[in-house]
Design a protein around this motif. Structure first.
Motif, mmCIF file in Angstrom:
data_model
loop_
_atom_site.group_PDB
_atom_site.id
_atom_site.type_symbol
_atom_site.label_atom_id
_atom_site.label_comp_id
_atom_site.label_asym_id
_atom_site.label_seq_id
_atom_site.Cartn_x
_atom_site.Cartn_y
_atom_site.Cartn_z
ATOM 1 N N LEU A 90 0.825 -1.199 0.000
ATOM 2 C CA LEU A 90 0.000 0.000 0.000
ATOM 3 C C LEU A 90 0.868 1.263 0.000
ATOM 4 C CD1 LEU A 90 -2.994 0.907 0.133
ATOM 5 C CD2 LEU A 90 -2.704 1.076 2.614
ATOM 6 N N ASN A 91 0.553 2.176 -0.907
ATOM 7 C CA ASN A 91 1.251 3.464 -1.087
ATOM 8 C C ASN A 91 2.610 3.336 -1.770
ATOM 9 O OD1 ASN A 91 -0.734 5.256 -0.019
ATOM 10 N ND2 ASN A 91 -0.196 4.534 2.027
ATOM 11 N N TYR A 125 3.896 4.149 -8.106
ATOM 12 C CA TYR A 125 3.780 3.474 -9.393
ATOM 13 C C TYR A 125 5.078 3.648 -10.175
ATOM 14 C CZ TYR A 125 2.138 1.971 -13.945
ATOM 15 O OH TYR A 125 1.994 1.292 -15.132
ATOM 16 N N THR A 167 -14.525 -3.436 -3.106
ATOM 17 C CA THR A 167 -13.258 -2.709 -2.999
ATOM 18 C C THR A 167 -12.144 -3.448 -3.722
ATOM 19 O OG1 THR A 167 -12.805 -3.767 -0.874
ATOM 20 C CG2 THR A 167 -13.806 -1.570 -0.822
ATOM 21 N N ILE A 226 -7.661 -3.237 -4.543
ATOM 22 C CA ILE A 226 -6.345 -2.639 -4.334
ATOM 23 C C ILE A 226 -5.566 -2.785 -5.623
ATOM 24 C CG2 ILE A 226 -5.430 -4.768 -3.274
ATOM 25 C CD1 ILE A 226 -3.649 -2.907 -1.521
ATOM 26 N N ARG A 256 -0.032 5.225 -7.263
ATOM 27 C CA ARG A 256 0.518 4.513 -6.109
ATOM 28 C C ARG A 256 -0.374 3.301 -5.886
ATOM 29 N NH1 ARG A 256 -2.976 5.948 -1.809
ATOM 30 N NH2 ARG A 256 -4.102 7.901 -2.175
ATOM 31 N N ARG A 303 -3.133 1.680 -4.134
ATOM 32 C CA ARG A 303 -4.222 2.342 -3.424
ATOM 33 C C ARG A 303 -5.448 1.434 -3.366
ATOM 34 N NH1 ARG A 303 -5.444 7.411 -5.206
ATOM 35 N NH2 ARG A 303 -7.653 7.081 -4.733
ATOM 36 N N ASP A 329 -9.565 1.446 -3.756
ATOM 37 C CA ASP A 329 -10.675 2.211 -4.301
ATOM 38 C C ASP A 329 -11.933 1.361 -4.311
ATOM 39 O OD1 ASP A 329 -9.620 4.819 -5.047
ATOM 40 O OD2 ASP A 329 -8.403 3.764 -6.529
ATOM 41 N N ASN A 381 -12.502 6.612 -8.314
ATOM 42 C CA ASN A 381 -11.495 7.280 -7.500
ATOM 43 C C ASN A 381 -12.143 8.464 -6.781
ATOM 44 O OD1 ASN A 381 -9.392 9.194 -6.764
ATOM 45 N ND2 ASN A 381 -7.973 7.929 -7.948
ATOM 46 N N GLU A 390 -10.830 10.640 -4.818
ATOM 47 C CA GLU A 390 -10.025 11.852 -4.843
ATOM 48 C C GLU A 390 -10.261 12.631 -6.134
ATOM 49 O OE1 GLU A 390 -6.049 10.518 -4.293
ATOM 50 O OE2 GLU A 390 -6.380 9.848 -2.239
#
Length: 260
Positions: free
Chosen positions: A147-148, A151, A224, A226, A231, A233, A235, A244, A246
């Protein structure tokens, strides 16, 4: 000409589309990845990897040549380095140390020592034995390790990873071999008919306007996912695709879901 074989003896080695440092990195080799040598121009070698049959070029200074018997012995390794930021090994002399990444293959050890090619190493930590039986219960924890992670096109580590490299490395922890690219992975496994039937560990694939598979992620539930996009993430996902929050829009159009 007799066939030649090699093994990656460094932490991460870039695999490039063409024999040049300026060429696109299409993948990476991890320590212990082995391959056949297809071509040698004196500075670069063109390789075919054993675990996912991927072709590319690597620097001639970034591998160790091995005999056919050693090449065959590396086919069925049953020990990998688990999900930790780094793992230390040292050469027999004790003066040289390598920090390896999660998913690296480790040959059979005896009192923490092992050989890769003609070189003797000592493992500082522990390996894990991949088990497909643990995939369904353990895949979320392994996926969350990345996670995080940023990319990186062609990347396969927590320091930089792409979407299909992410799925490949997560599944490697459970002894499941996936092909390198998303469109290749989409040809594997069994089709899940409906999104609502998906479970943690299923792979969701997404296409572009031309209908080509360009993205893949790991389902955490039937709502959900991953995946590596900017990165690694988490979603939301529905029948239309990945939303997304964001960006407040859909970023990937759902094509199919596969169960490996």
């Amino acid at each position: 000409m007799n066939q030649q074989f090699g093994v990656c003896n460094l932490s991460l080695v870039p695999v490039r589309a063409e024999p040049s440092d300026k060429s696109e990195m299409t993948s990476q080799l991890l320590f212990g990845d082995h391959f056949t040598i297809q071509e040698n121009n004196g500075k670069w070698i063109r390789i075919l990897t054993a675990h996912d049959e991927y072709e590319g070029w690597i620097d001639i200074k970034q591998f160790e040549e091995i005999e056919h018997a050693a090449f065959v012995a590396l086919h069925d390794l049953n020990a990998v380095l688990g999900p930790a930021v780094s793992h230390s090994i040292s050469k027999q002399s004790g003066t040289e140390r390598l920090n390896l990444v999660a998913g690296s293959n480790i040959p059979k050890t005896l009192d923490k020592f092992f050989y890769l090619g003609k070189t003797k190493y000592k493992l500082e930590g522990e390996t894990i034995t991949p088990s497909k039986d643990k995939l369904r219960s353990g895949i979320t924890e392994v996926a969350m390790f990345y996670l995080n992670a940023p990319y990186l096109w062609g990347g396969k580590s927590v320091f930089g990873i792409d979407c299909s490299g992410f799925t490949q490395m997560v599944f490697r922890q459970f002894g499941v071999k996936l092909k390198r690219d998303a469109y290749q992975q989409a040809e594997e496994g069994e089709l899940v008919s409906f999104l609502q039937e998906s479970r943690a560990g299923d792979l969701a694939f997404f296409d572009n306007d031309e209908g080509k598979i360009t993205h893949v992620g790991i389902m955490l539930s039937n709502e959900t996912i991953i995946h590596a996009s900017g990165r690694v993430r988490i979603d939301g996902i529905d029948n239309q695709g990945i939303f997304n929050k964001e960006l407040k829009r859909y970023t990937h159009k759902l094509r199919i879901i596969k169960r490996m």
